[in-house]
Design an enzyme around this catalytic site. Structure first.
Site, mmCIF file in Angstrom:
data_model
loop_
_atom_site.group_PDB
_atom_site.id
_atom_site.type_symbol
_atom_site.label_atom_id
_atom_site.label_comp_id
_atom_site.label_asym_id
_atom_site.label_seq_id
_atom_site.Cartn_x
_atom_site.Cartn_y
_atom_site.Cartn_z
ATOM 1 C CB ALA A 34 -0.954 -0.002 1.196
ATOM 2 C CB ALA A 35 3.988 2.303 1.467
ATOM 3 N N GLY A 36 3.392 1.792 -1.980
ATOM 4 C CA GLY A 36 4.103 1.879 -3.263
ATOM 5 C C GLY A 36 3.447 2.814 -4.262
ATOM 6 C CG ASP A 87 4.595 -1.412 1.521
ATOM 7 O OD1 ASP A 87 5.707 -1.982 1.570
ATOM 8 O OD2 ASP A 87 4.157 -0.895 0.479
ATOM 9 N NE ARG A 128 7.526 -4.021 -18.148
ATOM 10 C CZ ARG A 128 7.286 -3.900 -19.441
ATOM 11 N NH1 ARG A 128 8.208 -4.268 -20.337
ATOM 12 N NH2 ARG A 128 6.131 -3.415 -19.868
ATOM 13 N NE ARG A 169 3.341 -6.300 -18.213
ATOM 14 C CZ ARG A 169 3.328 -5.807 -19.454
ATOM 15 N NH1 ARG A 169 4.023 -6.379 -20.410
ATOM 16 N NH2 ARG A 169 2.593 -4.738 -19.734
ATOM 17 C CG ASN A 194 7.809 -8.714 -8.319
ATOM 18 O OD1 ASN A 194 8.510 -8.200 -7.449
ATOM 19 N ND2 ASN A 194 7.315 -8.024 -9.333
ATOM 20 C CG ASN A 198 3.431 -7.299 -14.120
ATOM 21 O OD1 ASN A 198 2.645 -8.061 -14.640
ATOM 22 N ND2 ASN A 198 3.411 -5.981 -14.326
ATOM 23 C CG ASP A 249 -3.708 -5.611 -20.390
ATOM 24 O OD1 ASP A 249 -2.723 -4.865 -20.511
ATOM 25 O OD2 ASP A 249 -3.668 -6.699 -19.783
ATOM 26 C CG HIS A 264 -0.820 -7.931 -17.646
ATOM 27 N ND1 HIS A 264 -1.366 -6.837 -18.303
ATOM 28 C CD2 HIS A 264 0.128 -7.432 -16.829
ATOM 29 C CE1 HIS A 264 -0.778 -5.735 -17.877
ATOM 30 N NE2 HIS A 264 0.145 -6.059 -16.983
HETATM 31 N N1 LIG Z 1 -1.273 -5.961 -13.436
HETATM 32 C C1 LIG Z 1 -0.950 -4.822 -14.020
HETATM 33 O O1 LIG Z 1 -1.590 -4.414 -14.996
HETATM 34 C C2 LIG Z 1 0.170 -3.980 -13.470
HETATM 35 C C3 LIG Z 1 0.272 -2.625 -13.845
HETATM 36 C C4 LIG Z 1 1.302 -1.860 -13.316
HETATM 37 C C5 LIG Z 1 2.225 -2.434 -12.431
HETATM 38 N N2 LIG Z 1 2.097 -3.741 -12.093
HETATM 39 C C6 LIG Z 1 3.016 -4.380 -11.150
HETATM 40 O O2 LIG Z 1 2.687 -3.989 -9.815
HETATM 41 C C7 LIG Z 1 3.840 -4.125 -8.979
HETATM 42 C C8 LIG Z 1 4.017 -2.889 -8.106
HETATM 43 O O3 LIG Z 1 4.319 -1.766 -8.894
HETATM 44 P P1 LIG Z 1 4.607 -0.331 -8.198
HETATM 45 O O4 LIG Z 1 4.868 0.619 -9.312
HETATM 46 O O5 LIG Z 1 3.556 -0.021 -7.207
HETATM 47 O O6 LIG Z 1 5.975 -0.638 -7.423
HETATM 48 P P2 LIG Z 1 6.594 0.142 -6.183
HETATM 49 O O7 LIG Z 1 7.990 -0.318 -6.031
HETATM 50 O O8 LIG Z 1 6.332 1.601 -6.296
HETATM 51 O O9 LIG Z 1 5.722 -0.373 -4.958
HETATM 52 C C9 LIG Z 1 5.763 -1.705 -4.533
HETATM 53 C C10 LIG Z 1 5.511 -1.737 -3.056
HETATM 54 O O10 LIG Z 1 5.534 -3.111 -2.653
HETATM 55 C C11 LIG Z 1 6.107 -3.147 -1.379
HETATM 56 N N3 LIG Z 1 6.561 -4.485 -1.033
HETATM 57 C C12 LIG Z 1 7.685 -5.156 -1.405
HETATM 58 N N4 LIG Z 1 7.717 -6.354 -0.812
HETATM 59 C C13 LIG Z 1 6.602 -6.459 -0.074
HETATM 60 C C14 LIG Z 1 6.086 -7.467 0.778
HETATM 61 N N5 LIG Z 1 6.709 -8.617 0.982
HETATM 62 N N6 LIG Z 1 4.909 -7.224 1.401
HETATM 63 C C15 LIG Z 1 4.242 -6.056 1.193
HETATM 64 N N7 LIG Z 1 4.694 -5.076 0.431
HETATM 65 C C16 LIG Z 1 5.870 -5.269 -0.200
HETATM 66 C C17 LIG Z 1 7.239 -2.121 -1.447
HETATM 67 O O11 LIG Z 1 7.667 -1.735 -0.138
HETATM 68 C C18 LIG Z 1 6.577 -1.010 -2.225
HETATM 69 O O12 LIG Z 1 5.972 -0.063 -1.369
HETATM 70 C C19 LIG Z 1 4.996 -4.402 -9.932
HETATM 71 O O13 LIG Z 1 5.281 -5.767 -9.944
HETATM 72 C C20 LIG Z 1 4.468 -3.966 -11.294
HETATM 73 O O14 LIG Z 1 5.095 -4.620 -12.355
HETATM 74 C C21 LIG Z 1 1.100 -4.511 -12.607
HETATM 75 O O1 LIG Z 2 4.392 -2.745 -17.985
HETATM 76 C C1 LIG Z 2 4.604 -3.007 -16.802
HETATM 77 O O2 LIG Z 2 5.677 -3.473 -16.409
HETATM 78 C C2 LIG Z 2 3.550 -2.703 -15.778
HETATM 79 C C3 LIG Z 2 2.188 -3.207 -16.144
HETATM 80 O O3 LIG Z 2 2.168 -4.564 -16.382
HETATM 81 C C4 LIG Z 2 1.561 -2.444 -17.272
HETATM 82 O O4 LIG Z 2 0.960 -3.061 -18.151
HETATM 83 O O5 LIG Z 2 1.617 -1.189 -17.257
#
Ligand SMILES: NC(=O)c1ccc[n+]([C@@H]2O[C@H](COP(=O)([O-])OP(=O)(O)OC[C@H]3O[C@@H](n4cnc5c(N)ncnc54)[C@H](O)[C@@H]3O)[C@@H](O)[C@H]2O)c1
Ligand SMILES: O=C(O)C[C@H](O)C(=O)O
Length: 374
Positions: A48-50, A73, A120, A126, A133, A158, A189, A216
């Site tokens: 939640a802090a990300g 987090d 990424r 991914r 992850n 991801n 998407d 995805h």
């Molecule tokens: N499904 C999708 O369409 C989609 C879209 C965008 C991003 N993502 C994915 O989402 C993920 C997060 O992206 P982001 O930009 O928020 O990253 P980020 O680094 O800004 O935030 C991730 C957060 O996860 C926390 N974290 C790490 N390990 C943890 C644990 N064990 N328990 C709880 N929290 C933990 C970190 O402290 C951080 O606050 C990435 O893997 C990214 O690829 C997926």
């Molecule tokens: O592209 C990424 O790595 C993050 C996410 O899966 C996206 O589609 O934006």
């Protein structure tokens, strides 16, 4: 933007069929629950802090269907929770930091949203995130199995094509797997496909629906523009360009952010839309339909999803006749109520479908193998 405006945005479903869109707007006027007072619903956000976690927590705080918002987090959540908690909406907010508080964060959760993990940087796929992850997701799912085994799990981390199978295997090992309750969040998407299509077709984006199937990552993301509504006369070249842009949407953002992460704001929006649909399903609202990466029956050569009720899905899995595929799903009180069929595909889409299968299959297998130590 006022809270009321944000809420109304949130209440607009991203579902991909015209019928579903029509039903979801009537759903909105019923405030997201079938009858009586709004049910108590606890939503936990892990990570939640990300970059995604913070705006997603904000959007969930604005959702009137949430009564308790649990922000977890490894660090930083007390500040995020204190901040978000001052917003004058229904839910009570609590922040939890560190592994020792994970159980409390999860206890009693109806929905767990997981955006925990690394994003990424330019030049990465991914799948390059798997190393870090996969372990994060595995340990979080072990805790979910222990503290809230009945929760719906919305997996954002991801590579989704592997993290969802990881979650499924963990839940199976723990004896709590229910395929109706595990979702890979692929709403972004759909959101992108709608935006790009509306721009090209010069139609009102608010009226647009586009189903997106497959998985995805890159070519596994397959938008079905032949089924897009409202209909538009786009050339083959335009469809090819739209398909590619949707498949590369994540990379477009990663490159634009130039090393400072991937999509966060649009993902928070998409994640909020999807969890809102899950809440409505849990609350008994009928005809809630979304695209999601879920376990689905496979009927074609020998793999593919078709219109099946959840009980039939269970039955077919006995024959090991299943695969994780991004499909249209109908959401209900127990999660997935029905995995909907793909509808007619053009030759171009059929080719895309064949082309995505090897990569999707190998990403699924990689996730399963990870949990079993292979
Ligand atoms: N499904 C999708 O369409 C989609 C879209 C965008 C991003 N993502 C994915 O989402 C993920 C997060 O992206 P982001 O930009 O928020 O990253 P980020 O680094 O800004 O935030 C991730 C957060 O996860 C926390 N974290 C790490 N390990 C943890 C644990 N064990 N328990 C709880 N929290 C933990 C970190 O402290 C951080 O606050 C990435 O893997 C990214 O690829 C997926
Ligand atoms: O592209 C990424 O790595 C993050 C996410 O899966 C996206 O589609 O934006």
């Amino acid at each position: 933007m006022t809270v009321a405006m944000l809420r109304s945005v949130l209440r607009r479903s991203s579902c991909s069929s015209t019928a579903a869109a029509a039903s979801s707007s009537s759903v909105l006027s019923r405030r997201g629950f079938a009858s009586g007072p709004a049910p108590e619903r606890k939503v936990a956000v892990l990570g939640a802090a990300g970059g995604i976690g913070q705006p997603l927590s904000l959007l969930m705080k604005l959702n009137p269907l949430v009564s308790s918002l649990s922000l977890y987090d490894i660090a930083g959540t007390p500040g995020v929770a204190a901040d978000v908690s001052h917003i004058n909406t229904r839910s009570e907010v609590k922040g939890y930091a560190g592994e020792e508080q994970l159980g409390q964060a999860l206890e009693g959760a109806d929905i767990v949203i997981i955006p925990a993990g690394v994003p990424r940087k330019p030049g990465m796929t991914r799948d390059d995130l798997f190393k870090i992850n996969a372990g994060i997701v595995k340990s979080l799912c072990e805790a979910i199995a222990k503290y809230c085994p009945n929760a719906l799990v919305n997996m954002i981390s991801n590579p989704v094509n592997s993290t969802v199978p990881i979650a499924a295997e963990v839940f199976k090992i723990k004896g709590v797997y229910d395929e109706r309750k595990l979702f890979g969040v692929t709403t972004l998407d759909v959101v992108r496909a709608k935006t790009f299509y509306a721009g090209k077709a010069k139609v009102n984006v608010a009226d647009v629906n586009v189903p997106v199937i497959g998985g995805h990552a890159g070519v596994t993301i397959l938008p079905l523009f032949s089924q897009a509504t409202p209909r538009a006369n786009l050339s083959d070249d335009e469809i090819t360009a739209l398909t590619k842009r949707t498949q590369d949407g994540g990379t477009e953002v990663v490159e634009a952010k130039a090393g400072k992460g991937s999509a966060t704001l649009s993902m928070a929006y998409a994640g909020a839309i999807f969890s809102d649909a899950c809440l409505k399903g849990l609350n008994g609202v009928p005809d809630v339909v979304e695209c999601s990466f879920v376990q689905s029956t496979v009927t074609e050569l020998p793999f593919f999803a078709s219109k099946v009720k959840s009980l039939l899905v269970r039955h077919l899995t006995l024959y090991k006749c299943f695969i994780l595929v991004l499909s249209l799903v109908r959401l209900g009180k127990n999660g997935v109520e029905e995995v909907l069929g793909l509808g007619p595909l053009t030759d171009y889409e059929q080719q895309g479908l064949e082309a995505l299968k090897p990569e999707l299959k190998s990403s699924i297998e990689k996730g399963i193998a990870f949990v079993h130590g292979n």
